[in-house]
Design a protein around this motif. Structure first.
Motif: not given
Length: 910
Positions: A611-636
């Motif tokens: 059995y012969l196979a090709y393996t492709e490794v997709v790296k998933g390390r130390n990703l440059r993911i930005k913080p999730y940002k939220n803007t809120t305006l409320e009144t009452g």
């Protein structure tokens, strides 16, 4: 409580002007002093505690014309009183009464209130928590505006996370980001889920298609995306609220809008849990609700000689909603203690230490009716310790200093097994590097085992200093602070035996302890200003915080204002930006592996096969993911009279850079091989000259591609008890409108791919949806103090629940042909019949109502005390068996769960 105010002599100053000294004593119904009671003055945003003799003192600046004193104690009814300057010389006596149904007034629902944290907090005090007869924190928060009250047993059978101000389905990406952005803070320590890695990864499984195969050699793999394995708790999601019992909680404050700059690493909202140590009697709670049993024991002691007070709690819960299911159940043991120590010198030092431990007791459970040896084990153990120290310094440049630290450790173990008998043999490769590798064969019948063991570790620290400045009638409360958080996972991680994989391409283990830890640091400054404008009181809370989150620098300004238009009407408004750091598993989702068979020659003997196979490794390390940002305006506006209180709030939030997955194309051109066989020996192989086969794979990766808008109106109304009826009412109505869009382009491969057509693989630019929700909750409480009894009816009305999938979700913006050339499509072209096979969802179903009619649900609770030692409670979910149904293409959909009944006995030993 006996309070006296004595003016300090003119020669005594605190560096900012003349002060008064507020002194007093806190006592119970038997006139015994209560140590470690919390005394708060809202105008000063400050608090202190009573000493071992129940006494306290607080400095009051000269310019304060009136103060609101609030006194709270574990197991007692909170007491509030307004003192004006002309009353400062008058002694006043207050008693803290035991919480029971003999009190003239009993709080049975939440209410909106301005606090030092937010302009528009929703508060559940101890009375409301007790009357909810809740099995966990999740049950209490079901009474928030817009939330649905669930059948108690159902809410224990799966992880319970909280979402706020959202009208989209709870199983979508927007709801996941919403829940992940909610911060749960207990005793000033954050309950973080950032180190949770109970997931198989984003791209563990997927699809690989040979683009130009011979008719008899088309290489196809199972196309099901298995992106999550999280039976213990939900990684990259909110805290599982089932884990938090409520017996020792004194107050819950929910912030769904703008919080002060003191709080970071949140976007959607906050749940602030306050617990107090105090002298309390032995209390034993016994609950039963169909398949659920719960036992809770609490007690508070005074430590001698002068070591403060100590509370401990023990809680056991066993729940199985369906006795026919031998595997699925939830068993929880929780325990902990709180120790409060008050220093002897003028209340200058206070320390709170808390320890919590909880675990599930589920052992490996096997279904005796199953023939495939299927069994599962889901266990979660967690302990945490937190300490908070407060110093009153009384210096010209600093008045208070606080230090806080917390540490938590857990073990999450998810295990399942399944007997497989799919074929005679299976071809396996477990290569961890990209390239061509020889694999091996395993029997096609074996007991497949899959296990994930995580050991999340979280730590946090905070230092905060504050000072009070006065000038005339203007009071300025300045706070400066910094905080640090650390998250890591030290577990073995994904434990898989390569020779017994659950799926053919799940053969690689992944140790979590090799994943880098994550650290975030923040600093903030805020000022709470109280003064008058046009002769009316006004308060302004302004602040800004900065954070380093995953190496990104963010600034979060916060501003809130409360203006008292009259004695009974106030106007509030707030604006703020907040950010949520990505979790460890989002920054490091793990490597992904694509195995493509190139040669598979099997003749019945492993030694004569290859059995012969090709393996492709997709790296998933130390990703440059930005913080999730939220803007809120409320009144009452809020209106407060003796007979009625109501609030009206309007809000709009915009969230950017939310976490989502993107499906990207991966094109591979691989050579072909042929086997050279010889009887009795293992075959060799050789490369076929000038041969190449092309493959397409869609690879999922995490990106900042989610955008959402939420807007709406919340109305809350509470009445005082109508004496003639002995009944009070509470009403809340929430109207939410949500819009979600994913801006990450994705490649979509139809099932099966149409290789005979020009357009083979669709490309979709956006995934868009809208939602509208309108829901009301009406609560009536009939409370008869002489009978020590309360009857509470809760009615829910579901007016509208509407979801829309917009055309961008359905129609492609382009496609790839057989030669992997990309062709863009206009909106008109995408609707042509030639591309109908690429559509994700038929346009007929892009707008749905769940259901298409208005329907109610009604619940009942009854509590009766027999003397001061015994309380009996009864609760009924869907007491009138209201189960409307709607016909669908596959049958009927039912709304509201089946009726459920439960009872509670509370024994108090004084």
């Amino acid at each position: 409580m006996l309070i006296c105010l004595q003016k300090v002599s003119a020669a005594q100053y605190d560096g900012n002007g003349r002060v008064w000294t507020l002194t007093g004593i806190v006592v119970d119904m038997n006139n015994k002093p209560l140590p470690s009671a919390t005394i708060t003055i809202s105008e000063l945003e400050t608090s202190t505690s009573s000493d071992k003799n129940g006494r306290f003192n607080i400095a009051i600046p000269e310019g304060i014309d009136s103060i609101r004193i609030s006194v709270s104690y574990a197991g007692k009814k909170n007491t509030e009183r307004i003192l004006r300057k002309k009353e400062y010389s008058v002694y006043q006596e207050f008693l803290l009464l035991d919480l029971n149904l003999k009190l003239p007034e009993v709080e049975i629902s939440s209410y909106r209130k301005k606090t030092k944290i937010s302009n528009s907090s929703i508060v559940f005090d101890r009375e409301a928590i007790e009357q909810s007869q809740s099995l966990s924190l999740a049950n209490v928060l079901h009474y928030l505006p817009g939330k649905t009250i669930l059948k108690p047993n159902v809410s224990l059978q799966g992880p319970q996370v909280l979402t706020m101000r959202n009208a989209l389905p709870l199983n979508g990406i927007e709801a996941t980001n919403n829940a992940f952005g909610i911060s749960v803070v207990m005793d000033d320590a954050v309950r973080s889920n950032d180190a949770n890695m109970q997931t198989m990864g984003l791209t563990t499984r997927g699809s690989a298609y040979q683009i130009n195969p011979p008719e008899t050699r088309q290489a196809r793999r199972n196309g099901t995306l298995y992106d999550s394995y999280n039976k213990v708790s939900r990684a990259d999601n909110g805290i599982d609220l089932r884990e938090i019992p409520v017996e020792n909680i004194e107050r819950i404050e929910v912030v769904s809008g703008v919080a002060s700059a003191r709080y970071g690493d949140y976007t959607t909202g906050m749940v602030i849990i306050d617990r107090q140590a105090g002298i309390t009697p032995w209390s034993l709670n016994l609950r039963n609700n169909e398949g659920t049993q719960n036992v809770a024991l609490t007690k508070g002691f005074k430590l001698t000689p002068d070591w403060g007070v100590f509370n401990f709690n023990l809680n056991y819960l066993n729940s199985n909603d369906d006795p026919r299911n031998k595997i699925k159940s939830f068993n929880r043991v929780a325990s902990g203690f709180i120790w409060t120590y008050q220093g002897p010198k003028a209340n200058r030092f206070r320390n709170n230490l808390s320890f919590d431990f909880n675990t599930t007791l589920d052992a490996t459970k096997e279904d005796p009716d199953a023939s495939d040896d299927r069994s599962a084990r889901y266990k979660n153990t967690h302990f945490s310790v937190s300490n908070r120290s407060e110093f009153k310094l009384h210096k010209p440049w600093i008045k208070r200093l606080s230090l806080q630290g917390s540490f938590s450790w857990g073990k999450q173990d998810a295990y399942d097994q399944y007997y497989l008998n799919s074929s005679t043999v299976e071809a396996i490769t477990d290569a961890v590097e990209s390239g061509v590798h020889e694999g091996y064969y395993i029997p096609g019948y074996y007991l497949a085992v899959r296990q994930i063991i995580g050991k999340p570790v979280n730590a946090s620290a905070r230092i905060e200093a504050g000072n009070l400045f006065t000038k005339g009638k203007t009071v300025s409360n300045l706070t400066i602070g910094a905080n640090y958080s650390y998250s890591a996972n030290k577990g073995p991680g994904i434990v898989i035996d390569p020779r017994r994989p659950r799926f053919a391409d799940q053969t690689r283990p992944r140790p979590y302890y090799q994943t880098p830890a994550n650290s975030n640091i923040g600093a903030y400054i805020q000022n709470d200003l109280r003064t008058t404008f046009l002769g009316k009181p006004i308060s302004l809370n302004t602040g800004i915080r900065s954070d380093f989150q995953n190496a990104y620098f963010t600034l979060s300004p916060r501003l809130s204002m409360n203006y008292k238009l009259s004695k009974s009407v106030s106007w509030n408004t707030a604006y703020g930006i907040s950010t949520k750091a990505p979790s460890i598993s989002q920054i490091n989702p793990g490597d992904s592996y694509l195995d493509i068979p190139l040669l598979n020659v099997y003749n019945g003997s492993v030694n004569e096969s290859i059995y012969l196979a090709y393996t492709e490794v997709v790296k998933g390390r130390n990703l440059r993911i930005k913080p999730y940002k939220n803007t809120t305006l409320e009144t009452g506006f809020s209106f407060a009279k003796k007979a009625v209180q109501w609030s009206f709030s309007v809000f709009k939030t915009i969230s950017k850079d939310g976490f989502t997955t993107q499906s990207a194309p991966l094109f591979l051109s691989l050579p072909a091989y042929r086997a050279i066989t010889s009887p009795g020996t293992k075959p060799s192989y050789e490369l076929i000259p000038d041969s190449a086969n092309q493959y397409l794979r869609t690879v999922s990766k995490l990106v900042n591609g989610a955008y959402s808008r939420n807007s709406g109106v919340e109305i809350m109304l509470n009445t005082q008890k109508i004496r003639a009826l002995q009944t009070s009412f509470s009403l809340n109505t929430a109207l939410y409108y949500s819009y979600y869009r994913s801006d990450s382009p994705s490649v979509y491969i139809p099932e099966p791919p149409r290789l005979d057509l020009e357009a083979v693989y669709g490309v979709f630019q956006n995934s868009e949806s809208k939602g509208t929700s309108i829901k009301s909750t009406l609560i009536s409480s009939t409370h008869i103090p002489k009978l020590r009894m309360a009857i509470i009816l809760t009615g829910e009305i579901f007016w509208v629940s509407k979801q829309q999938l917009l055309p961008t979700f359905i129609y492609p913006v382009g496609y790839y042909d057989r030669n992997l050339s990309y062709h863009p499509l206009s909106a008109e072209e995408a609707r042509q019949p030639a591309y109908a096979h690429l559509l994700k969802t038929a346009p007929l179903f892009r707008t749905t109502y769940n259901p298409s009619f208005v329907y109610p649900n009604i619940h009942a609770r009854l509590s009766k005390e027999i003397g001061p030692f015994l309380r009996f409670s009864f609760n009924a979910y869907n007491i009138f068996n209201l189960r409307p149904r709607e016909k669908t293409a596959t049958g009927y959909s039912y709304y509201n769960g089946q009726p459920s009944y439960g009872a509670e006995l509370k024994f108090t030993i004084k």
